[in-house]
Write a protein that holds these residues in place. Sequence first.
Motif, mmCIF file in Angstrom:
data_model
loop_
_atom_site.group_PDB
_atom_site.id
_atom_site.type_symbol
_atom_site.label_atom_id
_atom_site.label_comp_id
_atom_site.label_asym_id
_atom_site.label_seq_id
_atom_site.Cartn_x
_atom_site.Cartn_y
_atom_site.Cartn_z
ATOM 1 N N UNK A 272 0.876 -1.169 0.000
ATOM 2 C CA UNK A 272 0.000 0.000 0.000
ATOM 3 C C UNK A 272 0.920 1.228 0.000
ATOM 4 N N UNK A 273 1.008 1.927 -1.140
ATOM 5 C CA UNK A 273 1.996 3.018 -1.274
ATOM 6 C C UNK A 273 1.833 4.112 -0.218
ATOM 7 N N UNK A 274 0.645 4.207 0.386
ATOM 8 C CA UNK A 274 0.430 5.253 1.392
ATOM 9 C C UNK A 274 0.762 4.801 2.797
ATOM 10 N N UNK A 275 1.138 3.518 2.978
ATOM 11 C CA UNK A 275 1.348 3.011 4.324
ATOM 12 C C UNK A 275 2.799 3.174 4.769
ATOM 13 N N UNK A 276 3.173 4.414 5.009
ATOM 14 C CA UNK A 276 4.505 4.711 5.557
ATOM 15 C C UNK A 276 4.323 5.829 6.571
ATOM 16 N N UNK A 277 5.248 5.925 7.503
ATOM 17 C CA UNK A 277 5.163 6.981 8.516
ATOM 18 C C UNK A 277 5.751 8.260 7.941
ATOM 19 N N UNK A 278 4.977 9.327 8.048
ATOM 20 C CA UNK A 278 5.430 10.637 7.568
ATOM 21 C C UNK A 278 6.087 11.346 8.739
ATOM 22 N N UNK A 279 7.392 11.498 8.649
ATOM 23 C CA UNK A 279 8.124 12.049 9.788
ATOM 24 C C UNK A 279 8.814 13.349 9.378
ATOM 25 N N UNK A 280 8.415 14.431 10.005
ATOM 26 C CA UNK A 280 8.938 15.739 9.610
ATOM 27 C C UNK A 280 9.763 16.325 10.746
#
Length: 605
Positions: A160-168
């Motif tokens: 699932x291309x959207x299943x990653x943690x967005x870490x800023x």
Amino acid sequence: MDEAGLTNPKVREFVKEYAELTGADRIEVVNASDDARLLEEAVAAGELEKAGEGRYYSRSYHKDTARSEERTIVATSDEKDRGVYNNWRHSSEMKPKLHDLMRGASAGKTMYVVPYLMAPAGNALAPWAAGVEITDTRTVVLHMIRMARVGVQFVNDLEDPGHFVKAVHVTGDLENLGQGTDGDKRYFVTVADERTILHFGSSYGGNALLGKIAHGLRQGAYDGWASKKFLAEQYMLIGIDDKETGRRYHICGGFPSASGKTNLAMMAAPDALGDRYHVSFYGDDIAWLWVEEESGKLYGMNPEYGVFGVAKDTNENTNPNALASVGHGTDCIFTNVAYNPTTGEVWWEGRTKEKPRDRHGWLDWTGSPVADRKDDDTAPWAHPNSRFTTTLANVPNIAQDYDAPMGVPIDAIIFGGRTRDREPLIRAITDLAEGVYDGLTLGAEATSAAEGKEGILRYDPMSNRPFMAYGEGDYARHYLDVVGAATDQPIFAHVNWFQRDAEDGHFLWPGYRDNLRPLLWLLQLKNGEVKGRRTAVGIIPTEEELDLEGVDIAPEDLDRILSIDKARWQQEMGFREEHLGQFDRMPEEIWEAHRRVAAELDSEV
Ligand code: GTP
Ligand code: SPV
Ligand code: MN
């Protein structure tokens, strides 16, 4: 992004969104293979200095030297996620706040995009381990390359291309953030139900290396609970080989920050036992635990790829493996230790008994020459939380299969805090609810008068207090469910290396390498090879059962660490009741365990 081969459209969207928000000048996607070039650039820019061949030195801003628990928040859109320790806030309040702080804050800077995986590739939990950190600080990138598996391949082909943690991560203007004052501008927020991490105002350690604590612990814990599949714990993870029987064991366990996980994981067996036993390192700070489907056994793995270890008191006697892991040619990075730019040497308190005799050229962690110090200046040369960062492959006792996707079966789970009295060397617990109860009532001494009364601990459930992502009662339930589902139950134990003499304060147990001895006893107990002595608070070893060959300990000290102080324990039970009473939805099994232990203490003679 094209040039670097970053193809995941969802990741590209995320990068664009935050490039616009932070106003960064350019975007650079990072792969682990960029390390040598980035090191060179960092040295040229003065962000790193060389500490001899293949070693580096960095200094952080002097008000930015550790995690800040008060400024760390778990945000979601459901108030039911509020716990006692997670500083819960609504995400609709926190996200706009962080976006305001980040807006334009990276202007003029490069925004590095660091795709990472917090798991060995192919691991059962890898679907929760992919993330992308974007950061405006090059030294953070260099730390991430050491601490996590980094490269576009870890996010390009997600199911699932959207299943990653967005870490800023946005550093901000460190000189104007009011660190530690009422006007503190820093915020370290995990928006757990959106799998988004927004950290503003620090470039140090867990505040800035977002794969580590923010994803590896807080987000991981939340995901593990939401999926009902796993636990993410501040645990070390080791293997113990018995070369005589050919058997191999695995132990994981939690001690609060700065309480001995790295040292235990890097342990060289004591000389007297070295022919028979070998300890191998899997992890020193984080373990994810799950029940493996085929065998039904409890498994564990270290999501990290490196060590971010406390420098203080690391020396040839306490931890030879740590020293070897930061030798020349390891490309390790020291932060906030004392440094001599003329010779490239580094030093910290406890590195050697005496400070370097020739003070010429030495700078303390703030960069001030120590030769200029007044004679009565006793301030340490290295910051007490100064650290070394090195990649797992540099650790001499690294397990051969540390990178294997499978993980390892867990035989025992141990808890331990710094407690100067009451807690014996080791007490084993064979019941799951009692083990979880013991973890939940783990504590360490109050570190200053303000933090508590004599004898009252700063409770740190499962050593996870600063990393708790959701309510403690729900956490206990989930822990019981995950471990309870395993076919072979691990044995639990509480250990304490830090009991002290009431008069002169010396440690009663020599600790470090000798800590293997009580662990071997625990495994023997699990195997039915020893019986121990039953007490209300667990099974403790008899003197004869512990292998003490070559241990330097006075008989009266040994006596003390193998006995139970009933009056102190009865007092402790009252504190525990208050502690557990704070948490909503604490499972009845935990209260039952508490009452059982209390009743047994009262009935014991
Ligand atoms: P974090 O990275 O903060 O999570 O810490 P940690 O739990 O990995 O702690 P670490 O192993 O780095 O040890 C912290 C401090 O405790 C160091 O200064 C060690 O020298 C000291 N220490 C570790 N093990 C022992 C021990 O067995 N006895 C004594 N007396 N001190 C120890
Ligand atoms: C800890 O504080 O427990 C650490 C160091 O392991 S940090 O990564 O800074 O959180
Ligand atoms: Mn830690």
